[in-house]
Design a protein around this motif. Structure first.
Motif, PDB file in Angstrom:
ATOM      1  N   GLY A 151      73.717  41.992  12.062  1.00  0.00           N
ATOM      2  CA  GLY A 151      74.055  41.168  11.418  1.00  0.00           C
ATOM      3  C   GLY A 151      73.283  40.307  10.388  1.00  0.00           C
ATOM      4  N   ALA A 176      77.162  24.297   2.913  1.00  0.00           N
ATOM      5  CA  ALA A 176      78.058  23.564   1.806  1.00  0.00           C
ATOM      6  C   ALA A 176      76.333  23.262   0.767  1.00  0.00           C
ATOM      7  CB  ALA A 176      77.200  21.899   2.527  1.00  0.00           C
ATOM      8  N   GLU A 198      76.372  45.417  10.648  1.00  0.00           N
ATOM      9  CA  GLU A 198      77.091  44.255  10.544  1.00  0.00           C
ATOM     10  C   GLU A 198      78.850  44.951  10.149  1.00  0.00           C
ATOM     11  OE1 GLU A 198      77.010  41.018   9.398  1.00  0.00           O
ATOM     12  OE2 GLU A 198      78.730  41.724   9.745  1.00  0.00           O
ATOM     13  N   ALA A 199      79.632  43.812  10.932  1.00  0.00           N
ATOM     14  CA  ALA A 199      80.723  44.589  11.881  1.00  0.00           C
ATOM     15  C   ALA A 199      81.420  44.357  10.134  1.00  0.00           C
ATOM     16  CB  ALA A 199      80.779  43.152  12.690  1.00  0.00           C
ATOM     17  N   GLY A 245      72.216  26.666  13.219  1.00  0.00           N
ATOM     18  CA  GLY A 245      73.493  24.819  13.546  1.00  0.00           C
ATOM     19  C   GLY A 245      73.470  25.365  12.140  1.00  0.00           C
ATOM     20  N   GLY A 246      72.972  24.415  11.346  1.00  0.00           N
ATOM     21  CA  GLY A 246      73.697  23.320  10.040  1.00  0.00           C
ATOM     22  C   GLY A 246      72.730  24.104   8.986  1.00  0.00           C
ATOM     23  N   ALA A 274      79.002  32.239   8.213  1.00  0.00           N
ATOM     24  CA  ALA A 274      78.261  30.998   8.196  1.00  0.00           C
ATOM     25  C   ALA A 274      78.188  30.672   6.684  1.00  0.00           C
ATOM     26  CB  ALA A 274      77.802  30.874   8.967  1.00  0.00           C
ATOM     27  N   THR A 275      77.347  31.901   6.612  1.00  0.00           N
ATOM     28  CA  THR A 275      76.229  32.365   5.488  1.00  0.00           C
ATOM     29  C   THR A 275      77.337  31.810   3.949  1.00  0.00           C
ATOM     30  OG1 THR A 275      74.824  33.225   6.424  1.00  0.00           O
ATOM     31  CG2 THR A 275      74.667  33.272   3.287  1.00  0.00           C
ATOM     32  N   VAL A 308      78.340  45.645  16.275  1.00  0.00           N
ATOM     33  CA  VAL A 308      77.939  46.341  17.957  1.00  0.00           C
ATOM     34  C   VAL A 308      78.777  46.021  19.264  1.00  0.00           C
ATOM     35  CG1 VAL A 308      75.898  45.850  19.282  1.00  0.00           C
ATOM     36  CG2 VAL A 308      75.464  46.518  16.587  1.00  0.00           C
ATOM     37  N   GLY A 323      70.822  26.716   8.684  1.00  0.00           N
ATOM     38  CA  GLY A 323      69.551  28.211   8.399  1.00  0.00           C
ATOM     39  C   GLY A 323      70.033  29.108   7.263  1.00  0.00           C
ATOM     40  N   ILE A 324      70.722  27.874   6.258  1.00  0.00           N
ATOM     41  CA  ILE A 324      69.990  28.357   4.686  1.00  0.00           C
ATOM     42  C   ILE A 324      68.241  27.981   5.010  1.00  0.00           C
ATOM     43  CG2 ILE A 324      70.737  28.795   2.489  1.00  0.00           C
ATOM     44  CD1 ILE A 324      72.852  29.481   4.295  1.00  0.00           C
ATOM     45  N   GLN A 325      68.431  26.733   4.519  1.00  0.00           N
ATOM     46  CA  GLN A 325      66.861  25.990   4.063  1.00  0.00           C
ATOM     47  C   GLN A 325      65.908  26.308   5.257  1.00  0.00           C
ATOM     48  OE1 GLN A 325      68.719  21.826   4.507  1.00  0.00           O
ATOM     49  NE2 GLN A 325      67.510  21.904   6.836  1.00  0.00           N
ATOM     50  N   VAL A 349      72.616  35.316   6.202  1.00  0.00           N
ATOM     51  CA  VAL A 349      71.122  35.808   5.975  1.00  0.00           C
ATOM     52  C   VAL A 349      69.992  35.232   6.641  1.00  0.00           C
ATOM     53  CG1 VAL A 349      71.080  32.584   6.331  1.00  0.00           C
ATOM     54  CG2 VAL A 349      70.012  32.927   4.597  1.00  0.00           C
ATOM     55  N   ALA A 350      70.668  35.100   8.032  1.00  0.00           N
ATOM     56  CA  ALA A 350      69.158  35.533   9.398  1.00  0.00           C
ATOM     57  C   ALA A 350      69.099  37.004   9.206  1.00  0.00           C
ATOM     58  CB  ALA A 350      69.503  34.364  10.269  1.00  0.00           C
ATOM     59  N   THR A 402      73.187  23.538   0.669  1.00  0.00           N
ATOM     60  CA  THR A 402      71.822  21.951   0.136  1.00  0.00           C
ATOM     61  C   THR A 402      70.751  22.505   1.402  1.00  0.00           C
ATOM     62  OG1 THR A 402      73.477  20.899   1.987  1.00  0.00           O
ATOM     63  CG2 THR A 402      73.844  20.101  -0.464  1.00  0.00           C
TER      64      THR A 402
END
Ligand SMILES: Cc1cc2nc3c(=O)[nH]c(=O)nc-3n(C[C@H](O)[C@H](O)[C@H](O)COP(=O)(O)OP(=O)(O)OC[C@H]3O[C@@H](n4cnc5c(N)ncnc54)[C@H](O)[C@@H]3O)c2cc1C
Length: 312
Positions: free
Chosen positions: A9, A45, A31-32, A269-270, A40-41, A166, A272-274, A12-13, A47
């Motif tokens: 994947g 939103a 990466e698929a 969850g909500g 998701a990345t 994968v 992952g970026i921060q 961002v993770a 923030t």
């Protein structure tokens, strides 16, 4: 080809984990999709809110702050953050929830109805609003963050293969994993499962189940600024994406105790970026040294708070 680390994947993770792991050994990101950050990345939103989520999530968010405000040299050619205060609102029937939020985060500034309406005139005037102001919140430049992680990873020698979903994972005799994709087969000592909404599926492919990871659809809307409630006539932008949660809504970061060399970096969850700076640093520290980095230990977080063992 055999690698030390194989990351499934390139959201961002996966990208942040690659940036941290590539200096430690040969790293491959699979990466698929045809490009990184498509799921998701690319739909967040954008923030940074340090009072959002469970205490362990807030700790990981706080531990990520210095990275966003002072990124490594050459990470991006402009600021990653744009400070923007967050107004957390409660209707009268939500007063208890707001009181609990303020008790957990006593540094937030409580606000009364008049001040709230002055700050945000589009709110219905007949509602007796209460709320809290958080002035440590910021908008994040997610694309710059993702590209910055990928740049660091490439500079340290990591390979990225796109169009490489994968499809099978099998333990290698003597340790490590063999991975089959449409783009060919690969081997590595350690597999990092950073497959976002598909992390449960990748766990199942490895014969380890999904730890109860569940993708949930989230819709976000953006409206244009307006001076009065009646003036908000249309949604300027609306989009949806999948936020993937573990059963306790805390990310899963740790080596699977049942399978040597299978590492979970999922369930963000909500947040992952921060949380990506702290959680990627955690992934590298756990893989390399078997312990959490100092920044999270100083926040009182333990390996057990994040590890997959809590669902086994
Ligand atoms: C509407 C919305 C608003 C949000 N707002 C915020 C916010 O304000 N702040 C914040 O911090 N977070 C926010 N989030 C959450 C954040 O976007 C996610 O936590 C984060 O992007 C997760 O990153 P990821 O890399 O785990 O997942 P993804 O970005 O989905 O990346 C996973 C990658 O794995 C790939 N993949 C999957 N299966 C395979 C396979 N078998 N083989 C190879 N590759 C595979 C996928 O193609 C994908 O690219 C929001 C999310 C949504 C949906």
């Amino acid at each position: 080809m055999a690698y030390r680390f194989l990351i499934v994947g390139a959201g961002v993770a996966g990208a942040s984990a690659a940036a941290r792991l590539a200096p430690l050994g040969a790293t491959l990101v699979l990466e698929a999709e045809d490009q990184p950050g498509y799921h998701a990345t690319g739909r967040s939103a954008a923030t940074y809110i340090d009072t959002y989520g469970a205490p362990t999530v807030c700790a990981a968010t706080r531990a990520s702050r210095s990275f966003f405000w002072s990124p490594p040299q050459g990470f991006a050619d402009h600021a990653l953050v744009r400070p923007i205060p967050e107004l957390c609102l409660a209707r009268p029937e939500q007063a208890d929830a707001l009181a609990a939020h303020l008790a957990t985060h006593p540094d937030l500034r409580p606000l009364g109805a008049a001040e709230i309406r002055r700050m945000c005139p589009i709110l219905r005037s007949e509602v007796d609003w209460s709320g809290a102001l958080n002035d440590r919140v910021a908008e994040l430049d997610v694309d710059a963050i993702l590209q910055g992680y990928l740049k660091l990873a490439r500079a340290a020698g990591a390979d990225l293969v796109t169009g490489a979903r994968v499809a099978a994972l099998a333990p290698r005799p003597g340790g490590g994993w063999r991975v089959a994709t449409a783009a060919g087969g690969f081997e590595a000592d350690v597999v990092v499962n950073a497959a976002g909404a598909w992390a449960g599926e990748v766990g199942r492919l490895a014969g380890l189940g999904d730890l109860g990871l569940t993708p949930l659809r989230r819709t976000a809307i953006r409206i244009d600024p307006a001076m009065r409630a009646e003036q908000v006539r249309r949604v300027a932008h609306r989009w949806a994406g999948l936020r993937t949660f573990a059963p306790d809504r805390v990310p899963v970061v740790g080596m699977d105790p049942r399978a040597d060399g299978f590492f979970w970096l999922a369930g963000q969850g909500g947040y992952g970026i921060q949380t990506s700076p702290a959680l990627s640093e955690t992934a590298a520290a756990l893989i390399n040294e078997g312990r959490l980095p100092q920044a999270l230990r100083a926040e009182g977080v333990s390996e057990a708070d994040l590890g997959p063992g809590r669902f086994l």
